[in-house]
Design an enzyme around this catalytic site. Sequence first.
Site, PDB file in Angstrom:
ATOM      1  CE  LYS A  79      -2.441   6.609  -0.352  1.00  0.00           C
ATOM      2  NZ  LYS A  79      -3.148   7.513  -0.474  1.00  0.00           N
ATOM      3  CE1 TYR A  89      -2.409   3.563   1.222  1.00  0.00           C
ATOM      4  CE2 TYR A  89      -0.841   3.591   3.403  1.00  0.00           C
ATOM      5  CZ  TYR A  89      -1.350   3.513   1.784  1.00  0.00           C
ATOM      6  OH  TYR A  89      -1.955   5.401   2.601  1.00  0.00           O
ATOM      7  CG  HIS A  90       2.590   2.627   3.335  1.00  0.00           C
ATOM      8  ND1 HIS A  90       2.356   1.355   4.534  1.00  0.00           N
ATOM      9  CD2 HIS A  90       2.418   4.166   4.023  1.00  0.00           C
ATOM     10  CE1 HIS A  90       2.201   2.200   5.788  1.00  0.00           C
ATOM     11  NE2 HIS A  90       1.526   3.010   5.399  1.00  0.00           N
TER      12      HIS A  90
HETATM   13  N1  USQ Z   1       0.137  -0.118  15.699  1.00  0.00           N
HETATM   14  C1  USQ Z   1      -0.025  -0.876  17.102  1.00  0.00           C
HETATM   15  N2  USQ Z   1      -0.435  -1.852  17.550  1.00  0.00           N
HETATM   16  C2  USQ Z   1      -1.976  -1.716  16.888  1.00  0.00           C
HETATM   17  C3  USQ Z   1      -1.729  -1.348  15.417  1.00  0.00           C
HETATM   18  C4  USQ Z   1      -0.889  -0.907  14.898  1.00  0.00           C
HETATM   19  O1  USQ Z   1       1.425  -1.047  17.587  1.00  0.00           O
HETATM   20  O2  USQ Z   1      -3.388  -2.614  16.880  1.00  0.00           O
HETATM   21  C5  USQ Z   1       1.575   0.406  15.204  1.00  0.00           C
HETATM   22  C6  USQ Z   1       1.885  -0.656  13.821  1.00  0.00           C
HETATM   23  O3  USQ Z   1       2.678  -1.082  13.707  1.00  0.00           O
HETATM   24  C7  USQ Z   1       2.786   1.117  13.282  1.00  0.00           C
HETATM   25  C8  USQ Z   1       1.857   1.726  13.952  1.00  0.00           C
HETATM   26  O4  USQ Z   1       1.318   1.711  14.966  1.00  0.00           O
HETATM   27  O5  USQ Z   1       4.138   0.833  13.447  1.00  0.00           O
HETATM   28  C9  USQ Z   1       1.072   2.473  13.134  1.00  0.00           C
HETATM   29  O6  USQ Z   1       0.195   1.684  12.564  1.00  0.00           O
HETATM   30  P1  USQ Z   1      -1.398   1.857  12.017  1.00  0.00           P
HETATM   31  O7  USQ Z   1      -2.027   0.682  11.711  1.00  0.00           O
HETATM   32  O8  USQ Z   1      -1.709   2.580  12.828  1.00  0.00           O
HETATM   33  O9  USQ Z   1      -1.412   2.731  10.545  1.00  0.00           O
HETATM   34  P2  USQ Z   1      -0.102   2.051   9.255  1.00  0.00           P
HETATM   35  O10 USQ Z   1      -0.419   1.083   8.796  1.00  0.00           O
HETATM   36  O11 USQ Z   1       1.025   3.152   9.412  1.00  0.00           O
HETATM   37  O12 USQ Z   1      -0.878   3.071   8.288  1.00  0.00           O
HETATM   38  C10 USQ Z   1      -2.063   4.324   8.543  1.00  0.00           C
HETATM   39  C11 USQ Z   1      -3.475   4.528   7.682  1.00  0.00           C
HETATM   40  C12 USQ Z   1      -2.689   4.771   6.484  1.00  0.00           C
HETATM   41  C13 USQ Z   1      -1.714   6.232   6.132  1.00  0.00           C
HETATM   42  C14 USQ Z   1      -1.034   6.113   7.595  1.00  0.00           C
HETATM   43  C15 USQ Z   1       0.134   7.520   7.925  1.00  0.00           C
HETATM   44  O13 USQ Z   1      -3.980   3.349   7.691  1.00  0.00           O
HETATM   45  O14 USQ Z   1      -3.667   5.158   5.216  1.00  0.00           O
HETATM   46  O15 USQ Z   1      -0.902   5.931   4.954  1.00  0.00           O
HETATM   47  O16 USQ Z   1      -1.992   5.228   8.643  1.00  0.00           O
HETATM   48  S1  USQ Z   1       1.517   6.548   8.008  1.00  0.00           S
HETATM   49  O17 USQ Z   1       1.744   6.028   9.247  1.00  0.00           O
HETATM   50  O18 USQ Z   1       2.586   7.922   8.438  1.00  0.00           O
HETATM   51  O19 USQ Z   1       2.790   5.756   6.995  1.00  0.00           O
END
Ligand code: USQ
Length: 484
Positions: free
Chosen positions: A260, A256-257
Amino acid sequence: MEMHNARCTCRNCPAADFGANKRSIGPAIIACHRRPEIGFVDPETITFEECPQWRSTPYGYLLQNMRVMILGIDGYLGWTLALWLGTLGCEISGVDNYARRDWVKERGAHTVVPISRMTERLRAANEVLGIEVNFRELDIFNDRDRLQEFIDEIKPEAIVYYGECPSAPYSMIDVEHASYVQQNNVLGTLGVLFMMRDLVPQTSLVKLGTMGEYGTPPTGRPLFEGMFPDEAILRWNDREWNLGGEITPRDPGSFYHLSKVHDTFNTAKACRFWGLRSYDIMQGVIYGVNTPQVAADPRLRTRLDIDEWFGTVINRFVAQAVVGFPLTIYGSGEQIRGFIGLEDGMQCVTRLIAHPPAPAQYDVVNQMSGFNSIKQLADTVARIASKEFHIPVTIQRVENPRVEYDVHPYEPIYNKLPEQFGFEPRVQLDDEIYRMLELLTQPDIKQRIEEKKHLILPRTWWSGEKKLVESLEIIEEIKYEASA
Ligand code: USQ
């Protein structure tokens, strides 16, 4: 204080017609689609502050009845933005194929905040807020001709692109999901770039990217806003190069990333090849449920997902606390991410729409209001839930199904929005967590979380394995104490 866009001129304005007098030799001149009576003018002479078409708002001057088209208007952000901008007097149009509803359903999950069908949403927007949304159901990638027709009919003055699949875990399920996400995201965007070239080249594209494009470089190199700053130097073999203006390296963490990242290059090149204008937003993890508009009526609420695929971390932790599920920290919990509250995200996009890029300008903003480790977030949710709502909360560490650095330096640069666009963060993390707890503890919503509790623990491993993660340790139990 002067508004951030007071000194922008017709050069930045989507109503300026640069093709107005193609045969003229000499300095560029424009005509105005909105004010034909002014004839041909130098694009630098009239400022937004002086032009009667640009009206003062709390977020800068905004074109009166500005035509804004939102691609992906039914989603968490798209619906919220439609109501937000509609309230500011924009003429809102939008498209959606309800894919987000379908993806979540496919995983057996549901939005825990119930949302209305689109027809009901549109009716309520009109009844409660007096907003008319011009909506068309279509798929950005598969219904290209129909989208083209719609853009030609509306001639939007800004296009906000929220129509992508936003989930890292969803893209890592298997080859079908990875291919689908990349096709939907990358080729959907590519199609829109071509349509803009042919139909509305003067319109700005406000495109949603992600802070996750950069990853977390182990060198500790700062996460600049898209491009290296002017002073950046590369030294090698006793020679030096200035890297200013070059797109910085990316280290995305999922398919996904990666989609982008591809968008970044496609959009930057479309601006270069065809003179299009775009702001690419590298958005941190978004959280929250609140804007004045979505809170105005239950039929206007925006969705909130908490499953492993579509729930983002703060939203998930709050829901977990509400139903007594130990908060799921993946791995060490030392990983750091940038975050932004829902309402602050809306403010940023409004400011970007109000301050369109110049022709051929591709620019990147890092859109976040602060950063935290995952462990800090779990502690914050646990503290507020126990102290303010008397909910006992347990925090656990579980195996990390993702491939990401657990411990890493993190130095994001996020100056442009506050310094160039006047962004002032208003959402405090603690306050928004409090508001979310207020909403999610309502019995009907709590019941909807209970129903999908089995979809909280992740089972999508980046390695391809399919098994539930195991709990590694319970690291904290926070109980409310009456004396506290
Ligand atoms: N995480 C936990 N526990 C959980 C869920 C997530 O520890 O129950 C951790 C993940 O391992 C990760 C972080 O929290 O390190 C963020 O995870 P996330 O699922 O909140 O976010 P991510 O997968 O990174 O994606 C989300 C959005 C996406 C956006 C991104 C911004 O779904 O669309 O692009 O946030 S970023 O994270 O800056 O890439």
